[in-house]
Design a protein around this motif. Structure first.
Motif, PDB file in Angstrom:
ATOM      1  N   ALA A 139      -1.697  -1.087  -3.828  1.00  0.00           N
ATOM      2  CA  ALA A 139      -2.865  -0.218  -3.654  1.00  0.00           C
ATOM      3  C   ALA A 139      -2.373   1.192  -3.356  1.00  0.00           C
ATOM      4  CB  ALA A 139      -3.743  -0.740  -2.523  1.00  0.00           C
TER       5      ALA A 139
ATOM      6  N   ILE B  29      -9.234   4.304  -1.664  1.00  0.00           N
ATOM      7  CA  ILE B  29      -8.310   3.185  -1.802  1.00  0.00           C
ATOM      8  C   ILE B  29      -8.436   2.679  -3.233  1.00  0.00           C
ATOM      9  CG2 ILE B  29      -7.508   1.009  -0.820  1.00  0.00           C
ATOM     10  CD1 ILE B  29      -7.740   3.460   1.154  1.00  0.00           C
TER      11      ILE B  29
ATOM     12  N   ARG C  29      -7.240   0.232  -6.236  1.00  0.00           N
ATOM     13  CA  ARG C  29      -6.608  -1.087  -6.363  1.00  0.00           C
ATOM     14  C   ARG C  29      -7.181  -1.814  -7.569  1.00  0.00           C
ATOM     15  NH1 ARG C  29      -7.052  -6.287  -3.278  1.00  0.00           N
ATOM     16  NH2 ARG C  29      -4.959  -7.169  -3.216  1.00  0.00           N
TER      17      ARG C  29
ATOM     18  N   VAL D  16      -7.072  -4.551   2.032  1.00  0.00           N
ATOM     19  CA  VAL D  16      -6.040  -4.585   1.009  1.00  0.00           C
ATOM     20  C   VAL D  16      -5.481  -6.003   1.062  1.00  0.00           C
ATOM     21  CG1 VAL D  16      -3.837  -3.681   0.217  1.00  0.00           C
ATOM     22  CG2 VAL D  16      -5.519  -2.132   1.241  1.00  0.00           C
TER      23      VAL D  16
ATOM     24  N   LEU E  39       0.850  -1.186   0.000  1.00  0.00           N
ATOM     25  CA  LEU E  39       0.000   0.000   0.000  1.00  0.00           C
ATOM     26  C   LEU E  39       0.884   1.233   0.000  1.00  0.00           C
ATOM     27  CD1 LEU E  39      -2.845   1.365   0.410  1.00  0.00           C
ATOM     28  CD2 LEU E  39      -2.417   1.187   2.875  1.00  0.00           C
TER      29      LEU E  39
ATOM     30  N   ALA F 138     -11.472   0.859  -5.071  1.00  0.00           N
ATOM     31  CA  ALA F 138     -11.891  -0.354  -4.361  1.00  0.00           C
ATOM     32  C   ALA F 138     -12.675  -0.034  -3.096  1.00  0.00           C
ATOM     33  CB  ALA F 138     -10.659  -1.195  -4.022  1.00  0.00           C
TER      34      ALA F 138
END
Length: 552
Positions: free
Chosen positions: A82, A101, A103, A139, A40, A108
């Motif tokens: 992410a 977020i 992704r 995640v 992340l 996402a």
């Protein structure tokens, strides 16, 4: 189930309104995280728009463009870690402060800020809707809770996230500096860790925006409140943070712990950074100021050189017949020590011309402060002419004590585009000069050593608008004045509070009167660096027309 989760923290400096530029910085951060094999990459609150946007965020085309940029980032950053980034969010008819977020080429998850600050410099209640209490996002198979800034200053959001399965907390922030703020952050975040039992990562942005400076200093706390890492204050930087899962759950692996400077260094860095970013983000490469031989203009010149370099600072001495020889010598000594340009522009001839022009209208009256202020306003005219001709932003040099009581000439020495010492009381100006003479850091672009002669620091302050004038002729001595101002302004106290602290009632009443009648001047004054929670502008909003007086 993975036992390690890597987060690349991007403690960066966005520009309000530069959506494309901020999105490009986010993409660079994502690339760095991808190279570091992060799971992340995290950016601060409202990063895509910059922060604090004030009412700009309400403009539909602005927040729509920001959301479109986030959607484009999701597609560009599909193949890799992410990406978590702050930005505006729309839900029905509501506008929210959101955290996205990204992704797998899409958005996402999205977090909506619940607790909206409505104090000091923040007006989020009038700008955003309050989001619901929600749960964590995933995640991979790791569940993360992200209370957005103010949400982590209150227990309900972090506790809800913990109860709904968050394994650790990642807090994105747009948290501006004020003196002592870092201790406040530590105390608040330790409380959240104790309440939830979860590790917490506090991610802040850096950089100046108008009067505010975001000071970074991102950090991580493990259960029990132990510090796992601490990023530098004020510096743009990245950190790869490893979360490690053991028998007791996730813990933050120990990392570097940057030195936290004392208040004197942080205040000075804040003033330098605010001016550097104000110029850089508005397009001014050079500045100028009137250098009087006094302490206020000396420290502003030093801040300017440290912010922009000596080649980008012009100091102008504008003497009248009341300017002392030591002021002439001291002003030139400052400019020489700093290595910046020094111009000498006498005003006596121009002042005489203005006096003669006004003589028929002033016939039968006695000279007073009007004639004194002609000098200040003529200086403002000349300095603004230089600013216009050469494209150099004029700095104004009034300290907080003067700004508070109106000891400045509107359209004269108040003329200018920025004031880095606007929130620095006179008594602190003296000590800040001594600190700078004794200290040098790699973020300063000016020279080492004593750049402000000791005589400037020790001589009695004077505006030099008449013979033998001293500031103490018009005001209480600065230690008394500043102490009364601290009670009345910073602590919102009363005249009676001043008396209880040992100050004369007549002094307190006089200072309070001056504060109120000077509001119209402050309304027209240049913006300046915010160093406290009671800076003049957004922190303290008073009416100009105001008959209230404390008769205590």
């Amino acid at each position: 189930m993975t036992d390690r989760f890597r987060i690349t923290l991007a403690q960066l400096n966005p520009v309000v309104g530069d959506i494309a530029g901020n999105a490009a910085r986010a993409r660079e951060a994502w690339e760095k995280g991808k190279a570091a094999e992060a799971d992340l990459v995290a950016l601060p609150e409202m990063f895509v728009t910059g922060y604090n946007t004030q009412d700009l965020i309400e403009k539909p085309i602005f927040h729509q463009t920001a959301i479109a940029a986030i959607e484009a980032l999701a597609k560009d950053c599909a193949d890799g870690p992410a990406l978590a980034i702050g930005g505006p969010a729309l839900e029905g008819a509501g506008l929210y402060n959101g955290y996205y977020i990204l992704r797998g080429g899409k958005i996402a998850s999205r977090v909506l800020k619940h607790n909206l600050p409505n104090e000091t410099v923040f007006d989020e209640v009038r700008l955003y809707d309050s989001g619901p209490l929600g749960g964590p996002y995933s995640v991979g198979n790791t569940r993360i809770g992200s209370p957005i800034c103010e949400d982590a200053w209150h227990p309900e959001v972090p506790e809800t996230l913990a109860e709904t399965g968050a394994e650790f907390l990642l807090v994105p922030n747009g948290s501006p500096y004020y003196r002592g703020k870092m201790d406040t952050r530590f105390n608040q975040m330790v409380a959240r860790v104790v309440e939830t039992g979860l590790p917490l990562i506090y991610l802040n942005m850096v950089g100046g925006q108008d009067d505010q400076v975001f000071d970074g200093g991102s950090f991580g706390l493990n259960p029990g409140g132990e510090m796992a890492f601490h990023m530098p204050v004020f510096d743009e930087c990245y950190a790869n943070i490893d979360m490690v899962r053991g028998d007791e759950g996730w813990r933050i692996a120990a990392g570097d712990k940057a030195h936290i400077p004392d208040d004197w260094e942080q205040d000075y860095r804040c003033m330098v950074q605010s001016l550097r970013d104000y110029c850089g983000k508005t397009g001014f490469g050079k500045v100028l100021l009137g250098l009087s031989g006094g302490i206020d203009s000396a420290i502003v010149a030093t801040i300017a050189v440290d912010a922009l370099g000596p080649d980008n600072v012009r100091c102008v001495m504008l003497p009248s017949e009341y300017t002392s020889q030591h002021s002439l010598e001291d002003a030139e000594a400052v400019a020489k020590a700093l290595g910046c340009r020094y111009d000498y522009v006498p005003i006596s001839q121009g002042r005489q011309a203005i006096t003669e022009t006004l003589a028929p209208l002033f016939e039968g009256t006695q000279p007073d402060v009007t004639e004194e202020n002609i000098q200040s306003r003529l200086r403002g005219l000349l300095l603004m002419s230089l600013s216009n001709k050469f494209g150099e932003m004029l700095l104004t040099t009034g300290n907080k004590s003067e700004v508070a009581v109106g000891y400045a000439t509107i359209y004269g020495d108040m003329a200018g585009g920025y004031n880095p010492i606007k929130d620095l009381y006179k008594t602190r100006v003296f000590e800040q000069c001594r600190w700078r003479n004794a200290n040098h850091r790699d973020w300063m672009m000016g020279p080492e050593g004593e750049v402000i002669p000791d005589r400037i620091i020790t001589k009695p302050p004077s505006a030099e608008l008449r013979e033998d004038q001293k500031d103490s002729d018009s005001l209480p001595d600065y230690p008394v004045l500043d102490a009364i101002l601290n009670i009345l302004v910073d602590l919102d106290g009363s005249v009676e509070d001043c008396v209880a602290a040992g100050y004369a009632r007549e002094d307190a009443q006089r200072v309070e009167h001056l504060i109120y009648i000077s509001e119209y001047k402050r309304f027209q004054s240049a913006p300046g660096t915010r160093l406290t929670k009671r800076a003049f502008w957004l922190d303290r909003r008073y009416p100009i027309v105001n008959r209230w007086r404390d008769r205590g």
